[in-house]
Motif scaffolding. Sequence first.
Motif, PDB file in Angstrom:
ATOM      1  N   VAL A   5     -25.753  22.937 -27.559  1.00  0.00           N
ATOM      2  CA  VAL A   5     -25.044  23.526 -26.442  1.00  0.00           C
ATOM      3  C   VAL A   5     -26.082  23.838 -25.327  1.00  0.00           C
ATOM      4  N   GLY A   6     -26.201  22.724 -24.485  1.00  0.00           N
ATOM      5  CA  GLY A   6     -27.113  22.544 -23.325  1.00  0.00           C
ATOM      6  C   GLY A   6     -26.528  23.403 -22.198  1.00  0.00           C
ATOM      7  N   CYS A   7     -27.205  23.728 -21.028  1.00  0.00           N
ATOM      8  CA  CYS A   7     -26.805  24.380 -19.932  1.00  0.00           C
ATOM      9  C   CYS A   7     -27.377  23.716 -18.517  1.00  0.00           C
ATOM     10  N   GLY A   8     -27.563  22.081 -18.613  1.00  0.00           N
ATOM     11  CA  GLY A   8     -27.688  21.847 -17.366  1.00  0.00           C
ATOM     12  C   GLY A   8     -28.993  20.822 -17.379  1.00  0.00           C
ATOM     13  N   SER A   9     -28.985  20.038 -16.335  1.00  0.00           N
ATOM     14  CA  SER A   9     -30.066  18.926 -16.115  1.00  0.00           C
ATOM     15  C   SER A   9     -31.327  19.532 -15.725  1.00  0.00           C
ATOM     16  N   GLU A  10     -32.345  19.066 -16.325  1.00  0.00           N
ATOM     17  CA  GLU A  10     -33.909  19.588 -16.358  1.00  0.00           C
ATOM     18  C   GLU A  10     -34.757  18.234 -15.629  1.00  0.00           C
ATOM     19  N   PRO A  11     -35.767  18.570 -15.427  1.00  0.00           N
ATOM     20  CA  PRO A  11     -36.631  17.749 -14.525  1.00  0.00           C
ATOM     21  C   PRO A  11     -36.743  16.327 -15.191  1.00  0.00           C
ATOM     22  N   ARG A  12     -36.506  16.233 -16.439  1.00  0.00           N
ATOM     23  CA  ARG A  12     -36.743  14.623 -16.994  1.00  0.00           C
ATOM     24  C   ARG A  12     -35.390  14.166 -17.556  1.00  0.00           C
ATOM     25  N   SER A  13     -34.215  14.936 -17.034  1.00  0.00           N
ATOM     26  CA  SER A  13     -33.016  14.447 -17.618  1.00  0.00           C
ATOM     27  C   SER A  13     -32.600  12.881 -17.166  1.00  0.00           C
ATOM     28  N   GLY A  14     -33.404  12.424 -15.912  1.00  0.00           N
ATOM     29  CA  GLY A  14     -33.114  11.229 -15.474  1.00  0.00           C
ATOM     30  C   GLY A  14     -33.650  10.060 -16.139  1.00  0.00           C
ATOM     31  N   GLU A  15     -34.786  10.679 -16.783  1.00  0.00           N
ATOM     32  CA  GLU A  15     -35.376   9.549 -17.741  1.00  0.00           C
ATOM     33  C   GLU A  15     -34.541   8.876 -18.667  1.00  0.00           C
TER      34      GLU A  15
END
Length: 400
Positions: A15-25
């Motif tokens: 149950v995540g709640c949104g992109s974080e700094p490394r999501s693009g990797e």
Amino acid sequence: MKEYKRIFVIVLDSVGCGSEPRSGEFGDEGANTLCHIADYVGGLNLVHMNALGLGDLAPIKGTSIVNHPQSYSVRAIERSNGKDTMTGHWEMMGINTIHPFVTFFDNGFPKELIDELEEKTGHKVIGNYAASGTEILKQLGEEQKRDNSLIVYTSSDSVLQIAAHEETTGVEELYRCCEIAREMCMKPEWMVGRIIARPFVGDNKDNFKRTPNRHDYALSPSIPTVMNVLADHGYTVSCVGKISDIFNGAGVTQSVKTLSNIDGMEKTIAQAKANDYTGLCFVNLVEFDSEYGHRRNPVGYAKALEDFDKQLIELMESLNDDDLLIVTADHGNDPTWSGTDHTREKVPNLIYSPCFKHGKYLEKERDTYADIGATVLYNFHLEKPVNLLGTPIKEVFEEE
């Protein structure tokens, strides 16, 4: 400072709640499990999670920003390299996984591994691709039963699963084959986090059913975790759901298997009401991930969240003033995202105690899931080993 007798950590698996700094990797920039589910179904009815501050953490349709003096809300970002179940849970208990576990989601396991598994077990291997555990029985169960072969499959987690019929192959023979696979998969290039025995029963594809005789052969954590520290000092580490499997029993003092999210919450509530130990109750509710995230079912996921919310208030009402509850997650699994893999996301930390009077939204995000484990050790006045991550969330101890 305020001290707690019991700390309940409930992991809403995926149950995540949104992109974080490394999501693009990880190819996940823009993923948001909670927000996208809410948008898909026209809003989530999460009354009790909203009252704890869920609306502070993301623009989740159906939630709102409210005062919540009995809870703290904050987002957390994963430090480790990965987005799988073991990595997330291990980090909560202090481990920074530098080298991610090997996965075989795209192409199945290498021919060399399959050939060696066939030679050492004496069984033909069929399958060898990523699949739902129930669907692959419909596809290959009759062939397995006929030929006494082994159905090998995987998922987006670092896992090698072997399914075989309880009567044709036998549970003990299946376990023997999984033990062989576990030994083989200690090689760096094949090192998966878990080997799972998946016995099933039934006469044909229409009634094949997995049985409770599942058995996990997991890697032990690379170093002792917060759970080991607690257990070594005489505190209870009670694990509900698949937590014990994830940690290969390391640091576990008691474990309860569960059949579903609802069953997991019922067993957690029973422990809260019993009030018969001091320490950590660590809970995993896996169906958000296994039944709805991987199967890209936002409607089912939404209902599971709302079912959890209804049980959450019963758990909260069962807690004492010297209990602490942390509701969190181990990664994302946005069911509206491409593919069927986990998604690298921030996760919620909703922290509640009946004794809180000054709870609020904490704007500064936690930079590791390990702050949960560090908070547990701080509460029990135990020193955190220097090789473990984490800083205590001290706001929860500053109540008058």
